[in-house]
Design an enzyme around this catalytic site. Structure first.
Site, PDB file in Angstrom:
ATOM      1  N   CYS A   1       1.093  -5.844 -10.457  1.00 53.80           N
ATOM      2  CA  CYS A   1       0.861  -7.194  -9.920  1.00 53.80           C
ATOM      3  C   CYS A   1       0.662  -8.265 -10.978  1.00 53.80           C
ATOM      4  O   CYS A   1       1.434  -9.203 -11.095  1.00 53.80           O
ATOM      5  CB  CYS A   1      -0.367  -7.217  -9.014  1.00 53.80           C
TER       6      CYS A   1
ATOM      7  N   ASP B   1       3.003  -8.630  -1.741  1.00 55.85           N
ATOM      8  CA  ASP B   1       2.329  -7.830  -2.747  1.00 55.85           C
ATOM      9  C   ASP B   1       2.740  -6.361  -2.600  1.00 55.85           C
ATOM     10  O   ASP B   1       2.468  -5.755  -1.564  1.00 55.85           O
ATOM     11  CB  ASP B   1       0.812  -7.986  -2.530  1.00 55.85           C
ATOM     12  N   ASP B   2       3.417  -5.828  -3.596  1.00 57.45           N
ATOM     13  CA  ASP B   2       3.820  -4.410  -3.576  1.00 57.45           C
ATOM     14  C   ASP B   2       4.858  -4.094  -2.506  1.00 57.45           C
ATOM     15  O   ASP B   2       4.905  -2.971  -1.985  1.00 57.45           O
ATOM     16  CB  ASP B   2       2.614  -3.477  -3.317  1.00 57.45           C
TER      17      ASP B   2
ATOM     18  N   ASP C   1       5.861  -9.129  -5.800  1.00 65.37           N
ATOM     19  CA  ASP C   1       5.511  -9.070  -7.227  1.00 65.37           C
ATOM     20  C   ASP C   1       6.012  -7.806  -7.924  1.00 65.37           C
ATOM     21  O   ASP C   1       6.269  -7.807  -9.120  1.00 65.37           O
ATOM     22  CB  ASP C   1       3.995  -9.264  -7.445  1.00 65.37           C
ATOM     23  N   ASN C   2       6.121  -6.720  -7.174  1.00 59.80           N
ATOM     24  CA  ASN C   2       6.705  -5.479  -7.711  1.00 59.80           C
ATOM     25  C   ASN C   2       7.059  -4.597  -6.528  1.00 59.80           C
ATOM     26  O   ASN C   2       6.656  -4.880  -5.398  1.00 59.80           O
ATOM     27  CB  ASN C   2       5.747  -4.749  -8.668  1.00 59.80           C
TER      28      ASN C   2
END
Ligand SMILES: *[C@@H]1O[C@H](CO)[C@@H](O)[C@H](O)[C@H]1NC(C)=O
Ligand SMILES: *[C@@H]1O[C@H](CO)[C@@H](O)[C@H](O)[C@H]1NC(C)=O
Ligand SMILES: *[C@@H]1O[C@H](CO)[C@@H](O)[C@H](O)[C@H]1NC(C)=O
Ligand SMILES: *[C@@H]1O[C@H](CO)[C@@H](O)[C@H](O)[C@H]1NC(C)=O
Length: 587
Positions: free
Chosen positions: A85, A49-50, A332-333
């Protein structure tokens, strides 16, 4: 006749009786074929995540590098299409751009789990499709935002044989997470570290998966290295404060000397970008110091993920099924901290936010190789279909990435990434709001569309904002995106004037911003139905100057928080015709 294992498997599934299927196979392959039908491949999909690529976070994950980079392929030009996200994950699990999912935000009305459900995707996304193709599917960790302790059962998430989801408002609470298993009640893990909890759950599902008779698809989605958010902060009156992530106890002393790479665009003396980014103040010493600490906390928190990857791969190898399992690692990013004077966060179109790690190991995937083809998150669902031998869906906006498959050589590649964003920009960290004259941890008017394009002789980023500001960066000469060429009349790109290049990029963006299915993959075909133009280089042909100069321009009527096409300017591009607009070039 050459068939991929995947195609063979889909024949088996379609025939639904293995004796009949092998007869069919024998007919297709012929008696001389050396192909022996093999079990369809399994998948382990790990999504952080991130996690950035550009701030070098992967360099601090030696176990993941050992298992997945040295034994797999690293996709060095992999991008997300929306740097936030929930929209990014919905795009990933459906293979569609956010303008086609219309899940564009983290919470209703424009996004979040309720919007995913309203749009019908709970019946129509990757795990559902894989299950009906014969897979056992498992998921643990964060699925979407606004998937909460109150709405997890209305309805339950479809498509999984086993699931254990992190739920809001406890998703980002590293030391007080709540997980919700199958159709059971949510369980609080107060006092335990979220990454330690997910490791146990992931290994448990891996046992279930290995013990099954069908091929499996297991997703592990730890919250690391996302900012920590305590539930009390969400329920309170004040806007949510996202603070530095919290590592496992055993990792908290690591990397004391590490700081954010001091690249040219780190807290620069001159402002850069446009819109709210251009107004950011330079960060003072205390802020820079805090951001370095924030960066170290991310790297420390990722150590738990590194160990998680190690545990999964070690168990898989011991099971004897590693040779028939694809392991995919991504985020996700991306993430920025301090570049362009930005406080920690994502939501921008800069390289830090849209580039993410992508590592794939598996049967036939070349080890220790870097693949430079442009690939995106929209391509991952089609890639998984391809590897599993399931025929691609027409509504996929992406195309399988270069991986071993019989179909590879005939699949179109693309040199562009369609980047789109609607809504707020988030300013994370304890000092995020200090960057904002409004003193809030978010900014308005963060709606934009852009195209990132990488060809053999060019490397560009072009954006149009809802304020009708524009950016054009030539990353060949300006890798840190500090020099917006849009207004500088003097420059030439590829031997062409700026206005000629911008006219092409704008027309490309005009097609991409409302593309669907194949037009997202081959946008130039919309502009040039004769197929004469396949890339930017071709489009720069002098004979097209008038055609591109007369094309409508991408624009916005105003800034909106969601996707309201009526306010987003012209929707259709004019197609080129030799006899029409550009007849003079033809004669
Ligand atoms: C996207 O969703 C928003 C919020 O429900 C809605 O107002 C908008 O019309 C939708 N856009 C499209 C293209 O359907
Ligand atoms: C997984 O779910 C699918 C769809 O409900 C079902 O057909 C399959 O038998 C399940 N697998 C296991 C191991 O229960
Ligand atoms: C942890 O979460 C539970 C609910 O899941 C809540 O009741 C409790 O107060 C939280 N503890 C802390 C320290 O925030
Ligand atoms: C947002 O953009 C609009 C134009 O759509 C502008 O009028 C407004 O001042 C901007 N607001 C902020 C907070 O920048």
């Amino acid at each position: 006749m050459k068939l991929s294992l995947g195609v063979i498997y889909s024949l088996l599934v379609a025939a639904n009786a293995s004796s009949f299927a092998s007869d069919t196979l024998q007919q297709i392959l012929g008696p001389s074929s050396s192909v022996t039908p093999k079990a369809p491949p399994n998948f382990i999909f790990i999504i952080t995540d991130d996690q950035d690529l550009r701030l070098d976070s992967m360099d601090y994950m030696p176990l993941t590098l050992k298992h997945l980079k040295q034994k797999g392929t690293f996709f060095s030009n992999h991008f997300v299409t929306t740097a936030l996200c929930c929209p990014s994950r919905v795009s990933l699990w459906t293979g569609r751009q956010a303008h086609n999912t219309n899940v564009t935000d983290v919470s209703p009305p424009y996004g979040g789990y309720p919007k995913f459900v309203d749009r019908g995707f709970n019946e129509n996304f990757l795990p559902v499709w894989l299950q009906s193709a014969g897979y056992d599917t498992y998921y643990t960790g964060k699925l979407f935002n606004a998937h909460t302790v109150d709405n997890y059962h209305s309805p339950y998430v479809n498509g999984f044989n086993g699931s254990d989801f992190l739920l809001d408002p406890f998703t980002y609470s590293y030391l007080n997470s709540t997980y919700q298993r199958n159709q059971e009640e949510p369980v609080s893990y107060e006092g335990r570290h979220s990454v330690e909890v997910i490791t146990e759950k992931a290994l448990g599902f891996l046992e279930d998966a290995l013990g099954g008779v069908r091929p499996f698809f297991l997703t592990v989605a730890p919250v690391a290295p996302h900012s920590n958010v305590d539930a009390s902060a969400i329920e309170g009156e004040a806007p949510t404060v996202m603070t530095e992530p919290i590592p496992l106890e055993r990792h908290k002393e690591l990397f004391k000397d590490v700081h954010i790479p001091r690249t040219e665009h780190f807290n620069p003396d001159q402002p850069s970008g446009v819109n709210w980014i251009r107004n950011l103040p330079q960060q003072d010493e205390a802020t820079v110091e805090y951001h370095d600490h924030f960066h170290r906390q991310r790297l420390r928190t990722l150590q738990g993920v590194d160990e998680l990857v190690d545990s999964l791969v070690t168990r898989l190898e011991a099971s004897g099924q590693a040779d028939n399992t694809f392991i995919i690692y991504t985020s996700d990013n991306g993430y920025h901290i301090g570049q362009h004077r930005l406080p920690p966060g994502k939501t921008c179109g800069f390289e830090e936010d849209i580039r993410v790690p992508l590592l794939i190991r598996g049967p036939g995937v070349p080890p220790d190789v870097t693949e430079e083809a442009v690939t995106t998150h929209i391509d991952l669902a089609p890639s998984i279909f391809d590897l599993a031998g399931i025929p691609l869906r027409d509504d996929f906006d992406g195309t399988p990435i270069p991986l071993p498959s019989a179909a590879d050589s005939v699949r179109p590649r693309h040199e562009h990434v369609t980047v789109e964003y609607w809504g707020l920009g988030y300013l994370e960290g304890k000092r995020g709001r200090l960057s904002n004259p409004d003193n809030t941890p978010f900014t308005q008017n963060n709606t934009y569309k852009s195209v990132r394009i990488i060809g053999e002789t060019y490397n560009l980023y072009y954006s149009v904002w809802c304020t009708n500001e524009h950016e054009l960066y030539d990353l060949t000469t300006d890798p840190y995106q500090l020099n917006n060429l849009y207004t500088s009349a003097e420059v030439q790109i590829l031997g062409h004037s700026l206005s000629q290049v911008i006219a092409r990029l704008d027309a490309l963006l005009l097609v991409l911003k409302s593309c669907k299915g194949s037009t997202c993959i081959k946008p130039w075909d919309v502009l040039h139905a004769d197929g004469d133009v396949q890339n930017l280089q071709d489009a720069l042909g002098k004979q097209y100057d008038r055609f591109y100069a007369s094309q409508a321009r991408v624009s916005y009527d105003r800034c909106e928080r969601g996707y309201i096409p009526e306010l987003e300017g012209p929707q259709e591009a004019l197609p080129y015709s030799r006899y029409g607009l550009s007849w003079d070039a033809w004669t």
